[in-house]
Scaffold this motif. Structure first.
Motif, mmCIF file in Angstrom:
data_model
loop_
_atom_site.group_PDB
_atom_site.id
_atom_site.type_symbol
_atom_site.label_atom_id
_atom_site.label_comp_id
_atom_site.label_asym_id
_atom_site.label_seq_id
_atom_site.Cartn_x
_atom_site.Cartn_y
_atom_site.Cartn_z
ATOM 1 N N MET A 1 0.851 -1.186 0.000
ATOM 2 C CA MET A 1 0.000 0.000 0.000
ATOM 3 C C MET A 1 0.887 1.237 0.000
ATOM 4 S SD MET A 1 -2.955 0.923 2.741
ATOM 5 C CE MET A 1 -3.568 -0.746 2.573
ATOM 6 N N ALA A 23 -11.321 7.702 9.156
ATOM 7 C CA ALA A 23 -11.038 6.363 9.665
ATOM 8 C C ALA A 23 -10.748 6.399 11.155
ATOM 9 C CB ALA A 23 -9.858 5.752 8.906
ATOM 10 N N SER A 37 -5.017 1.183 17.155
ATOM 11 C CA SER A 37 -3.671 1.180 16.590
ATOM 12 C C SER A 37 -3.653 1.972 15.287
ATOM 13 C CB SER A 37 -3.196 -0.249 16.317
ATOM 14 O OG SER A 37 -3.926 -0.813 15.237
ATOM 15 N N ARG A 39 -2.186 1.012 12.691
ATOM 16 C CA ARG A 39 -2.375 0.042 11.626
ATOM 17 C C ARG A 39 -3.858 -0.120 11.285
ATOM 18 N NH1 ARG A 39 0.867 -1.144 7.987
ATOM 19 N NH2 ARG A 39 2.511 -1.491 9.528
ATOM 20 N N GLN A 40 -4.730 -0.164 12.296
ATOM 21 C CA GLN A 40 -6.165 -0.253 12.046
ATOM 22 C C GLN A 40 -6.661 0.969 11.282
ATOM 23 O OE1 GLN A 40 -7.029 -0.717 16.293
ATOM 24 N NE2 GLN A 40 -8.131 -2.605 15.827
ATOM 25 N N THR A 42 -4.873 3.153 9.377
ATOM 26 C CA THR A 42 -4.342 3.272 8.022
ATOM 27 C C THR A 42 -4.958 2.239 7.081
ATOM 28 O OG1 THR A 42 -2.438 1.895 8.657
ATOM 29 C CG2 THR A 42 -2.170 4.289 8.775
ATOM 30 N N THR A 43 -5.248 1.054 7.600
ATOM 31 C CA THR A 43 -5.902 0.035 6.771
ATOM 32 C C THR A 43 -7.275 0.524 6.323
ATOM 33 O OG1 THR A 43 -4.739 -1.779 7.871
ATOM 34 C CG2 THR A 43 -6.777 -2.323 6.702
ATOM 35 N N LEU A 44 -8.036 1.080 7.251
ATOM 36 C CA LEU A 44 -9.373 1.587 6.925
ATOM 37 C C LEU A 44 -9.296 2.782 5.990
ATOM 38 C CD1 LEU A 44 -12.420 1.261 7.473
ATOM 39 C CD2 LEU A 44 -12.135 2.750 9.463
ATOM 40 N N GLY A 46 -6.881 3.383 3.818
ATOM 41 C CA GLY A 46 -6.244 3.062 2.553
ATOM 42 C C GLY A 46 -4.936 3.795 2.336
ATOM 43 N N ASN A 48 -0.631 4.277 4.186
ATOM 44 C CA ASN A 48 0.320 3.597 5.064
ATOM 45 C C ASN A 48 0.623 4.451 6.283
ATOM 46 O OD1 ASN A 48 2.121 5.541 4.153
ATOM 47 N ND2 ASN A 48 3.088 4.157 2.663
ATOM 48 N N VAL A 49 1.362 3.883 7.232
ATOM 49 C CA VAL A 49 1.648 4.581 8.486
ATOM 50 C C VAL A 49 2.435 5.860 8.235
ATOM 51 C CG1 VAL A 49 2.848 4.403 10.703
ATOM 52 C CG2 VAL A 49 1.549 2.446 9.826
#
Length: 228
Positions: A1, A23, A37, A39-40, A42-44, A46, A48-49
């Motif tokens: 991503m 998000a 987190s 990570r949760q 950034t995943t939602l 779309g 990256n960290v």
């Protein structure tokens, strides 16, 4: 991503900055600020960290940005409604009533355009009550304390039978009732358990009617004189 810059987005598309905020609102409300987190989020969103670090610098600054945006929406609307009521009264129209003040206080949490993030904001505030932090303290000072001071002054004129102490307690209890009632809506709430599912918090309109009736009664009732 991969990291996506704001300029790569179409004009009608949410920017990465806005996607991160959107998000984070949901993840913080579902998980709590401490448990959520990056990570949760950034995943939602779309992204990256690295995008969070680029736009906000840290999780703490992201938390403040999320709460700041939601609190600003809520209190801007309430200030606007109160401005309109005061301008009407100053222009010779109907004076502000207790019912109207309560409507203004709870309206952003009931209005379809604001109720979703209003509920998320209150959930986050409730979560922070168990673990107070500087972020929520800043938000209260910036957005909620000024509005509270304004509303209390208006309430003094519409419920003159209450002493300053009575009024302070009633306002304090109003905050608690709104926090619990609104945050319990939109899912499986405590009221479903205590009523064996005969009452559901999903009907926001009905919940708001009950909340308003409760608050009206609380402010209208004079405190009984203390004995002895």
């Amino acid at each position: 991503m991969s990291f996506v810059s704001d300029s790569a987005e179409g004009a009608d598309q949410p920017t990465p900055r806005d996607r991160i905020l959107d998000a984070a609102e949901r993840v913080f409300a579902d998980q709590g600020i401490e448990q959520a987190s990056l990570r949760q989020i950034t995943t939602l969103a779309g992204v990256n960290v690295a995008a969070v670090n680029y736009y906000y610098g840290s999780k703490e600054q992201l938390v403040f940005a999320v709460l700041d945006r939601m609190a600003e929406r809520i209190n801007d609307r309430r200030h606007k409604l109160l401005d309109q009521a005061e301008e009407r009264a100053a222009g010779g129209g109907a004076q502000i009533t207790l019912e109207e003040v309560i409507d203004i206080f709870i309206e952003p949490y009931a209005f379809p355009g604001t109720r979703n993030y209003g509920r998320l904001l209150l959930k986050l505030i409730l979560n922070s009550r168990t673990a107070p932090n500087e972020v929520t303290n800043q938000l209260l000072s910036k957005h909620f304390n000024p509005f509270a001071a304004r509303v209390v002054q208006v309430l003094k004129t519409v419920v003159p039978h209450l002493t300053e102490a009575d009024l302070a307690w009633r306002y304090f209890f109003m905050i608690g009732a709104v926090l619990l009632g609104v945050s319990d809506s939109g899912g499986v709430g405590r009221i479903q358990y205590v009523t064996r599912e005969h009452v559901s918090p999903d009907n926001v309109d009905h919940m708001m009617q009950q909340l308003k009736a409760f608050l009206l009664g609380g402010f209208r009732e004079a405190a009984a004189p203390r004995k002895g």
